[in-house]
Design a protein around this motif. Structure first.
Motif, PDB file in Angstrom:
ATOM      1  N   ILE A  83       0.837  -1.202   0.000  1.00 40.25           N
ATOM      2  CA  ILE A  83       0.000   0.000   0.000  1.00 40.25           C
ATOM      3  C   ILE A  83       0.869   1.249   0.000  1.00 40.25           C
ATOM      4  N   THR A  84       1.946   1.232   0.783  1.00 37.83           N
ATOM      5  CA  THR A  84       2.862   2.366   0.824  1.00 37.83           C
ATOM      6  C   THR A  84       3.475   2.625  -0.543  1.00 37.83           C
ATOM      7  N   PHE A 105      -1.854   8.397   3.462  1.00 34.36           N
ATOM      8  CA  PHE A 105      -2.608   7.241   3.938  1.00 34.36           C
ATOM      9  C   PHE A 105      -1.739   5.989   3.906  1.00 34.36           C
ATOM     10  N   GLY A 106      -0.995   5.790   2.813  1.00 33.03           N
ATOM     11  CA  GLY A 106      -0.107   4.635   2.715  1.00 33.03           C
ATOM     12  C   GLY A 106       0.984   4.655   3.767  1.00 33.03           C
ATOM     13  N   MET A 107       1.581   5.825   3.980  1.00 31.57           N
ATOM     14  CA  MET A 107       2.620   5.932   5.003  1.00 31.57           C
ATOM     15  C   MET A 107       2.063   5.657   6.388  1.00 31.57           C
ATOM     16  N   PHE A 108       0.867   6.172   6.666  1.00 30.42           N
ATOM     17  CA  PHE A 108       0.253   5.943   7.974  1.00 30.42           C
ATOM     18  C   PHE A 108      -0.029   4.463   8.193  1.00 30.42           C
ATOM     19  N   SER A 141      -5.346  10.392  11.377  1.00 35.37           N
ATOM     20  CA  SER A 141      -4.156  11.060  10.865  1.00 35.37           C
ATOM     21  C   SER A 141      -4.327  11.480   9.414  1.00 35.37           C
ATOM     22  N   THR A 142      -4.993  10.650   8.605  1.00 32.94           N
ATOM     23  CA  THR A 142      -5.234  11.006   7.206  1.00 32.94           C
ATOM     24  C   THR A 142      -6.135  12.236   7.109  1.00 32.94           C
ATOM     25  N   ARG A 234      10.474   6.905   6.160  1.00 29.34           N
ATOM     26  CA  ARG A 234      10.226   5.466   6.057  1.00 29.34           C
ATOM     27  C   ARG A 234      11.481   4.639   6.286  1.00 29.34           C
ATOM     28  N   SER A 235      12.628   5.160   5.885  1.00 27.56           N
ATOM     29  CA  SER A 235      13.831   4.331   5.857  1.00 27.56           C
ATOM     30  C   SER A 235      14.195   3.779   7.228  1.00 27.56           C
TER      31      SER A 235
END
Length: 276
Positions: A83-84, A105-108, A141-142, A234-235
């Motif tokens: 999804i991310t 949204f993907g990151m969350f 959060s989104t 993300r890393s």
């Protein structure tokens, strides 16, 4: 879908509109413009877009490994990673505000999965609560993203704050694991490498955003796509999460004089802990 020359609220850089007649011309722009020049094409930023394929491949690998290891925890991270990757791919391809929200949204989904897993590892929430907690955090959060944008606040800091919150969780779990009789796991063989990924991602993205490392015409390799995946928020999660979700084999007894530890998963809980 919005006005082509109006960026999203809270813009931090000069947002360059697309040329009239381009596929995404009539859509509103996001609040950030990375160095790579946006082309008049369905994929406007090839380097930043295609770098997200790593997340999709990584997710498929995790799902395959989860099946082999019979790890329900690891299986959750596979779809989250996909999804991310898909959401970030769509954002960088389109250079639009709508898909920027989808990107968040993907990151969350990925970041909050790590946070909820850590809540479970430290017995903050029960197994029956994890889905409700996860989706509540993701949805709230989104929704916050456009609200922060409306007040001209950089919503990028929201994800960065969550990453540091996750690091704080790991420090807390590490301290809990050192207490005598604790059944909480904190295995950090790869954590140093994970921090190096964080530093590399933050540095490359910062150099890209500030135009210190910037070649707009380079659609193969640039600062924001230098690390695979090269996103500072993300890393840090890449290798630490792998180390965490591999801990799913139940209780590990003493070996070589070392104290046994609980390896977290939904099926195996220590008898000394109250059932959830």
């Amino acid at each position: 879908m919005g006005v082509h020359d109006n960026p999203a609220p809270g813009s931090q850089f000069d947002i360059i509109p697309l040329e009239p007649g381009c596929p995404w011309y009539s859509w509103s722009r996001p609040n950030v413009k990375w160095c790579e020049e946006n082309l008049c094409a369905w994929i406007t930023a090839p380097a930043n877009t295609w770098s997200n394929v790593a997340y999709i491949l990584f997710g498929l690998i995790m799902m395959r490994q989860a099946k082999k290891m019979k790890s329900p925890t690891l299986h959750l991270f596979g779809p989250a990673s996909i999804i991310t990757g898909v959401s970030s791919f769509a954002f960088h391809a389109s250079y639009t505000y709508v898909f920027q929200i989808f990107d968040y949204f993907g990151m969350f989904c990925f970041v909050y999965l790590a946070i909820v897993v850590n809540f479970r590892r430290s017995n903050v929430i029960a197994r029956s609560q994890q889905k409700v907690v996860f989706w509540s955090l993701v949805v709230v959060s989104t929704v916050l993203v456009p609200i922060l944008g409306y007040f001209d606040l950089p919503y990028q800091l929201l994800v960065l704050g969550l990453v540091f919150f996750t690091l704080g969780q790991e420090i807390h779990i590490w301290r809990m694991s050192r207490k005598k009789g604790s059944h909480v796991v904190a295995a950090y063989g790869w954590n140093a490498l994970g921090l190096l990924f964080l530093l590399a991602g933050v540095t490359c993205s910062a150099l890209d955003a500030t135009r210190v490392w910037c070649d707009p015409k380079n659609h193969l390799y640039n600062g924001h796509a230098a690390v695979a995946p090269a996103h500072q928020h993300r890393s840090v999660l890449l290798l630490p999460i792998l180390q965490t979700v591999r801990l799913g084999q139940g209780y590990e007894g003493s070996a070589g004089g070392r104290r046994g530890r609980l390896k977290w998963n939904d099926e195996a809980q220590p008898q000394a802990q109250p059932s959830s």
